[in-house]
Scaffold this active site. Structure first.
Site, PDB file in Angstrom:
ATOM      1  N   SER A 145      37.834  40.008  33.596  1.00 38.60           N
ATOM      2  CA  SER A 145      37.313  38.673  33.274  1.00 38.60           C
ATOM      3  C   SER A 145      37.525  38.363  31.794  1.00 38.60           C
ATOM      4  O   SER A 145      38.660  38.357  31.318  1.00 38.60           O
ATOM      5  CB  SER A 145      35.850  38.584  33.694  1.00 38.60           C
ATOM      6  OG  SER A 145      35.396  37.254  33.717  1.00 38.60           O
ATOM      7  N   ASP A 170      40.870  40.010  37.771  1.00 38.47           N
ATOM      8  CA  ASP A 170      40.170  38.820  38.260  1.00 38.47           C
ATOM      9  C   ASP A 170      39.887  37.776  37.190  1.00 38.47           C
ATOM     10  O   ASP A 170      38.768  37.257  37.082  1.00 38.47           O
ATOM     11  CB  ASP A 170      38.868  39.205  38.969  1.00 38.47           C
ATOM     12  CG  ASP A 170      38.577  38.246  40.144  1.00 38.47           C
ATOM     13  OD1 ASP A 170      39.527  37.905  40.874  1.00 38.47           O
ATOM     14  OD2 ASP A 170      37.422  37.827  40.315  1.00 38.47           O
ATOM     15  N   HIS A 337      33.438  39.359  42.083  1.00 35.07           N
ATOM     16  CA  HIS A 337      34.137  39.161  40.822  1.00 35.07           C
ATOM     17  C   HIS A 337      34.292  40.468  40.049  1.00 35.07           C
ATOM     18  O   HIS A 337      35.326  40.709  39.415  1.00 35.07           O
ATOM     19  CB  HIS A 337      33.379  38.128  39.983  1.00 35.07           C
ATOM     20  CG  HIS A 337      34.006  37.839  38.663  1.00 35.07           C
ATOM     21  ND1 HIS A 337      35.361  37.590  38.510  1.00 35.07           N
ATOM     22  CD2 HIS A 337      33.466  37.750  37.402  1.00 35.07           C
ATOM     23  CE1 HIS A 337      35.629  37.365  37.231  1.00 35.07           C
ATOM     24  NE2 HIS A 337      34.502  37.459  36.549  1.00 35.07           N
TER      25      HIS A 337
END
Length: 374
Positions: A145, A170, A337
């Site tokens: 992220s 991700d 996530h």
């Protein structure tokens, strides 16, 4: 799934506050929510001093290329705990998980400046410490992220000597930028405090913030800090991180010390636990984290791997780049996530195959290859 729901799946969950557990977590018969110490997964914890900044890192492995791992916004280096165990069982490598500025147990002269430029410079400072502390090993940057964005910024700026690979988990520019319009409401929808570490771990697992209960038990400790309730508002207690020695130290595998770290996060009578970092205060930096990310990623002249939780994350530029063979992409659809926390073994196997195929590392054992694809 419509576009709005897809974007929500890439961000922290919007969930109701869970009340304190009515029975001890260890007796529930399902997942236990008792926190675990860091030294079950890492062998040492180091304080890397660069100028006035003290970066907290967790380490495992004594030789081979360095896997420098960077967590997402609001997380900490403990986000890589289970992945590190899996990775070091597959490859001869050194796993280094760093707490970003403003996160975990890192202390800097300005914890409020979380711009992409500052964070990528911080990462380069930590990388340089390890390069100068050994026989110039190669480095693979691995980021989840926000951490993925930081790795891309550092790589594209040419800040990492000996960079041998770039792994992003991700985060995709197009999806990230579209998600920003909902980020504020999603962050505000989280509980602001918890009565105990166990309650925070349970919230994390029940809402899908971290889908793997074992990972949540170690990871959530690094995301919280004690808060003192007053008649006016919840105010921070004296920061427990201020007791850290301001010189470079290495804390080896010590169960008492690790247990004390977990205990320090437990709420005493009259206290609650709050988030280590206020993500709403980072809002001025959100655009800067992700704008131009796809072009920077594609232009990095090293082997690249993109790991996603779903095909719907991919934007146009990366779709074209993937078809042109500019990077490898693997999708792990059963993840949330926090892919490396939800499926640490799968991520480790994917990365091990990537590194062996690109001749970055030697194998520490036999494991089934993970082939490129979706």
């Amino acid at each position: 799934m419509d576009r709005k729901e897809m974007l929500k799946s890439t961000l922290p969950p919007l969930a109701k506050f869970l009340p304190p557990p009515s029975i001890p977590p260890a007796k529930r018969g399902r997942a236990s929510f008792v926190p675990e110490p860091w030294n079950l997964y890492f062998t040492s914890q180091r304080k890397v001093t660069v100028g006035k900044n003290i970066f907290n890192v967790y380490e495992k492995g004594a030789e081979g290329p360095i896997l420098l791992m960077v967590h997402g916004a609001g997380f900490s280096g403990l986000s890589w705990a289970l992945f590190t165990n899996a990775m070091t069982s597959l490859l001869i490598c050194r796993c280094i998980a760093v707490d970003l500025r403003g996160h975990g147990d890192t202390i800097t002269d300005n914890d409020e400046d979380l711009s992409a430029e500052i964070l990528s410079t911080d990462l380069a400072d930590v990388a340089q410490f390890y390069l100068s502390d050994s026989t110039a090993p190669s480095i693979v940057l691995i980021g989840h992220s926000l951490g993925g964005a930081v790795c891309v910024h550092a790589a594209s700026r040419g800040l990492i000597p000996g960079l041998a690979g770039l792994v992003v988990i991700d985060v995709v520019e197009g999806t990230a930028l579209e998600s920003l319009s909902m980020m504020e409401s999603l962050v505000r929808g989280r509980p602001s405090t918890f009565p105990s570490v166990e309650n925070a771990i349970e919230w994390s697992f029940r809402t899908g913030h971290i889908k793997n209960p074992e990972s949540a038990r170690v990871s959530m400790v690094g995301q919280l800090k004690p808060m003192m309730e007053t008649s006016d508002d919840a105010k921070s207690q004296p920061d427990i991180r201020q007791t850290i020695n301001t010189t470079e130290t290495i804390m080896e595998d010590d169960s008492e010390q690790a247990d004390s770290q977990v205990s320090s996060a437990a709420a005493r009578p009259g206290t609650r636990l709050g988030w280590r970092i206020d993500l709403l205060k980072t809002q001025p930096f959100w655009q800067g984290w992700f704008t131009g990310l796809s072009e920077m990623f594609l232009s990095c002249p090293v082997p690249k791997l993109l790991i996603l939780a779903g095909m719907d994350r991919l934007d146009k530029d990366l779709s074209i780049g993937q078809m042109q063979g500019k990077f490898q992409m693997v999708v792990l659809p059963k993840s949330g996530h926090a892919v490396q926390e939800d499926q640490p073994v799968k991520v480790a196997e994917t990365l091990a195959s990537f590194m062996l195929r690109n001749k970055i590392v030697s194998s520490a054992g036999e494991f089934p290859p993970v082939f490129p694809g979706c």
